[in-house]
Design an enzyme around this catalytic site. Structure first.
Site, short mmCIF file in Angstrom:
data_model
loop_
_atom_site.label_atom_id
_atom_site.label_comp_id
_atom_site.label_asym_id
_atom_site.label_seq_id
_atom_site.Cartn_x
_atom_site.Cartn_y
_atom_site.Cartn_z
CG HIS A 347 -2.11 -0.85 1.11
ND1 HIS A 347 -3.30 -0.42 0.58
CD2 HIS A 347 -2.29 -2.15 1.44
CE1 HIS A 347 -4.17 -1.41 0.60
NE2 HIS A 347 -3.58 -2.48 1.12
CE LYS A 535 -7.00 13.58 -0.07
NZ LYS A 535 -6.93 12.38 -0.89
NE ARG A 536 -5.25 9.72 9.97
CZ ARG A 536 -5.03 8.81 10.90
NH1 ARG A 536 -5.87 7.80 11.06
NH2 ARG A 536 -4.00 8.89 11.72
CE LYS A 541 -3.44 10.61 2.91
NZ LYS A 541 -4.24 9.92 1.87
CB THR A 643 -10.42 4.76 -2.04
OG1 THR A 643 -10.16 5.06 -0.66
CG2 THR A 643 -9.66 3.52 -2.46
CE LYS A 647 -14.24 6.26 -0.02
NZ LYS A 647 -13.58 6.57 1.28
C1 LIG Z 1 -12.29 6.86 1.62
C2 LIG Z 1 -11.88 7.23 2.99
C3 LIG Z 1 -10.53 7.47 3.28
C4 LIG Z 1 -9.44 7.43 2.22
O1 LIG Z 1 -9.34 8.70 1.63
P1 LIG Z 1 -8.11 9.07 0.66
O2 LIG Z 1 -8.51 10.39 0.09
O3 LIG Z 1 -8.07 8.01 -0.38
O4 LIG Z 1 -6.90 9.13 1.49
C5 LIG Z 1 -10.18 7.82 4.57
N1 LIG Z 1 -11.10 7.93 5.54
C6 LIG Z 1 -12.42 7.72 5.30
C7 LIG Z 1 -13.40 7.87 6.41
C8 LIG Z 1 -12.85 7.36 4.02
O5 LIG Z 1 -14.15 7.13 3.80
#
Ligand SMILES: *Cc1c(COP(=O)(O)O)cnc(C)c1O
Length: 802
Positions: A347, A535-536, A541, A643, A647
């Site tokens: 990952h 995101k985190r 990022k 991911t 979304k």
């Molecule tokens: C999808 C998701 C992530 C991953 O987000 P990235 O933008 O791909 O880092 C992290 N936390 C939650 C709650 C998510 O639904």
């Protein structure tokens, strides 16, 4: 019990009374939630049992997905949707004066994960069940999931999360299937009656792993798979130790999820958790297999075990241990079975995130496992020597144990039959750079499986307004076959479809505005552009790039009387790992900018900055549908896939991003003209890293916009925050800006100007938004799981019973 409204009501009321000894009038929403949850679980119990029996009796190959994280979020709403009983329940409750949404709000998120990796595991479970594939998850039943985040005075505060406080309606404890896990002790060699040398573990400490099973309900199919979560409990056998200490130490094993999603913090407890998960899961898998086949010699033909990152990599030596010490197989036979059973997903390419364990910690805790890894390492190094005698450097680079460290990724590469990255560019980087030595000797192991998301959660369930519009427009086939979303393409030019899409987006923005108001007291303009970065929080990022751009916009609006842009609301959501000092500074900076911008009468009608606290799955379900712009602005080459980007796309947001991770495939699908790409390419970043040549000071001196915002970090511009942002300033200048924030600044500003321009052209914007939805089908995890199933696991779907 869900066949019609009346029978549902009847059973619901009866159960509520029987369970809580209260009349309906006296019952709380909490009681009602648990009653409904239990009803759903009972309703599916016969399918749950028959799925297991069918998978056993047809001797179908099973995949077991081992993951230290499962970020499930809430289950009630998804289960009702998948079972097709949402309407009945909604109508039945409504007549009783109850709003289903209020009941759903009672469910705590199952937050047993940090972010993308854990959420991926949850999406995979949904797709496995919905595709009728025999695939089950194994994880840990952490008493406390990822911490709850509060923002106090602009700073992140962490509170222990308590999802089990009111019980868990979805789990079933299976005490009879508890297993024993052994730590510490020593290994004794002995000769068996045939003269073979064998090993046994003595004087260890034993703890019990008790399974809690959660049903994973497929969409419109009678398949119910299982997520088995292990709870650590004192072993019932006598132990020689202060029993209070023993109890405390034992329970600690499943107490907390490590809130750290990239760094390896080297805690011994974490290694305990990893072995606990692996040993318990393997015992359960092997027991199942033995019951059906009576032997383990065909394990690799009937079982695939997939490890989600290296956290469960001890599955390799643990399976060897069982085959050698308990099955009494010889090394080569055991190794053949093991290395054809286990497959591995990588990952990350961030080297600090690759797991390494010090031998001095590892060896005493897991003495037999350590011995086996030593043997695997010796045989592997011998092979390397034979391939290229004398090349000690290569052996040193590739060894599983070197310089007092056990390298978990190397163990995974050697002991599994397939290794995959999670997006094309990531897999290429693994092959060409990070794992080039291994790719050279195992070219056939490497493959790509671009991540996906459960479209049934992130579109069908999270965005019913858009889902209805899609079904009205192209029929309902897309729900089972998300690639059918492409049928939407011709409608992207259709005025009336565009207007309906606009209406849906507006409705969702209003809903999110209300949530923002409830959470923060801030009134945002729901006709502004919702520009979202969730995101985190991590330096790579680059939330920092985003917030510096906001500062720049603010400066410009203040200084240039005639500068005008479409109103914009910048929305952030992010948890920082508690020990990640720098990330926490950036949270504080976002909140300081928010305070400044939102309270300035000159800008507050044009710019708003919102930090939504406690970003998690249930909040995310309200954010993605309301987004216009998706911020995917990582330093190219650093984000393995992402991911969140998928979304957003599926919900019609346009991406502003670098060509990193799965943004590359988003671009391939929808076309660069339908997104806002900017910044360094991965090769350029890698080139800088190899050859140097980047000087962040150049960008500081030559770009006044940059100079101004950086000065503002340290010159009292944020009156209550003297000194606080100096570390950010230093990282960008003195430490030469490791993530190329300043390098990409101008390019990002330019891309944001394009966003602003296009938004003024409503038809164009809605067309681009439609095209993003139309091309998002590829990013369903159904596609990802089908690829895993065909290329790696070789599963067969159950007879579909829809
Ligand atoms: C999808 C998701 C992530 C991953 O987000 P990235 O933008 O791909 O880092 C992290 N936390 C939650 C709650 C998510 O639904």
């Amino acid at each position: 019990m869900f066949s019609n409204r009346k029978s549902f009501q009847h059973i619901f009321l009866k159960k509520l009374e029987m369970t809580y000894g209260k009349s309906f009038k006296e019952s709380t929403i909490q009681d009602q939630y648990h009653t409904l949850g239990n009803m759903v679980r009972e309703y599916i119990s016969s399918n749950w049992i028959s799925t297991n029996e069918r998978q056993r009796s047809t001797h179908s190959k099973q995949v077991y997905y081992l993951s230290i994280e499962f970020l499930l979020g809430r289950l009630l709403g998804q289960n009702l949707t998948n079972l097709g009983i949402r309407e009945v329940v909604e109508a039945g409750l409504k007549e009783l004066g109850i709003c289903l949404e209020d009941i759903e709000e009672m469910e705590p998120d199952a937050g047993l994960g940090n972010g993308g990796l854990g959420r991926l595991a949850a999406c995979f479970l949904d797709s496995l069940a919905s595709l009728g594939l025999p695939g089950h998850g194994y994880g840990i039943r952490y008493k406390h999931g990822l911490f709850d985040q509060k923002i106090v005075d602009g700073f992140q505060i962490e509170l222990p999360e308590q999802w089990l406080r009111n019980g868990n309606a979805w789990e079933v404890r299976k005490s009879d299937q508890a297993v024993e896990i052994r730590f510490w002790g020593d290994i004794e060699a002995y000769q068996d009656q045939d003269g073979y040398w064998r090993y046994r573990h003595r004087n260890g400490e034993t703890i019990a792993a008790v399974p809690y099973d959660i049903p994973i309900i497929g969409y419109e199919i009678d398949v119910v798979n299982t997520l088995r979560l292990w709870n650590a409990e004192p072993s019932p056998f006598p132990v020689h130790k202060n029993s209070m200490d023993y109890k405390r130490e034992t329970e600690a094993v499943s107490e907390f999820l490590y809130p750290d999603d990239t760094h390896d913090d080297g805690k011994i407890l974490r290694l305990k958790q990893q072995y606990f998960l692996v040993s318990a899961s393997l015992q359960s898998i092997i027991e199942n297999h033995r019951k059906t086949y009576g032997t383990l010699t065909n394990l690799h033909e009937k079982v695939a075990i997939h490890i989600n990152d290296t956290h469960p990599v001890l599955a390799i030596p643990e399976l060897m241990r069982v085959l050698l010490d308990e099955e009494l197989l010889d090394w080569d036979t055991a190794w053949n079975i093991t290395s054809q059973t286990i497959s591995y997903t990588n990952h990350t390419t961030l080297s600090e995130a690759l797991e390494k364990w010090s031998v001095s910690i590892f060896k005493p805790l897991l003495p037999r496992i350590y011995m086996i890894i030593e043997e695997i390492n010796e045989r592997f190094c011998k092979e390397l020597w034979e391939q290229s005698p004398g090349d000690w450097e290569r052996i040193e680079r590739m060894a599983i144990i070197a310089h007092g460290l056990v390298k978990m990724a190397h163990l995974a590469l050697v002991g599994s039959y397939k290794v995959n990255g999670v997006a094309k560019i990531h897999t290429e980087i693994l092959k060409k750079r990070e794992m080039a030595d291994f790719y050279q000797i195992y070219p056939d192991k490497f493959n790509n499986k671009t991540n996906g998301i459960a479209h049934r959660r992130w579109l069908l369930k999270a965005n019913p307004q858009l889902s209805s519009l899609l079904t009205e427009t192209i029929g309902q086939k897309w729900v089972h076959e998300p690639e059918q979303l492409i049928q939407l393409k011709p409608f992207s030019f259709d005025r009336s479809f565009q207007q309906s899409l606009k209406k849906v987006k507006q409705e969702r923005k209003t809903i999110l505005s209300n949530i923002i108001y409830q959470q923060t007291g801030l009134l945002v303009d729901d006709h502004s552009i919702f520009d979202v970065h969730v995101k985190r929080l991590h330096a790579y990022k680059r939330q920092l790039l985003n917030i510096l751009h906001v500062m720049y916009l603010y400066n410009r609006l203040k200084e240039e009387g005639n500068y005008s842009i479409h109103p914009r609301t910048f929305i952030f959501g992010a948890k920082a790992s508690p020990g990640y000092y720098y990330a926490k500074k950036i949270i504080k900076l976002i909140n300081s900018v928010a305070e400044k911008v939102n309270n300035d009468p000159k800008t507050s009608s044009i710019l708003k900055v919102v930090f939504l606290e406690n970003y998690r799955v249930s909040l995310a379900e309200n954010i993605f549908p309301a987004s216009d712009i998706s911020e995917q602005i990582s330093t190219a080459s650093k984000e393995a896939s992402g991911t969140g980007n998928m979304k957003f796309m599926m919900n019609g947001a346009l991406t502003i991003g670098t060509l990193d991770g799965a943004n590359v495939e988003i671009c391939e699908e929808v076309g660069a003209e339908n997104m806002y790409l900017f910044g360094l390419k991965a090769e350029e970043v890698l080139h800088y890293e190899q050859s140097g040549g980047y000087r962040s000071f150049d960008y500081y001196y030559h770009d006044n916009r940059i100079k101004q915002v950086l000065e503002q970090l340290v010159n009292g511009f944020f009156p209550n925050s003297f000194d606080i942002f100096e570390p950010i300033y230093d990282s960008l200048l003195m430490q030469n800006d490791e993530y190329y924030v300043l390098r990409d600044f101008a390019s990002y500003v330019h891309a944001q100007e394009q966003v602003n321009n296009t938004y003024q052209n409503e038809d164009k914007w809605l067309q681009m938004s439609s095209l993003n939805i139309a091309h998002s089908g590829y990013f369903s995890s159904d596609r990802t799981i089908q690829e895993y199933s065909e290329d790696i696991w070789k599963l067969k779907a159950a007879e579909m019973m829809r």
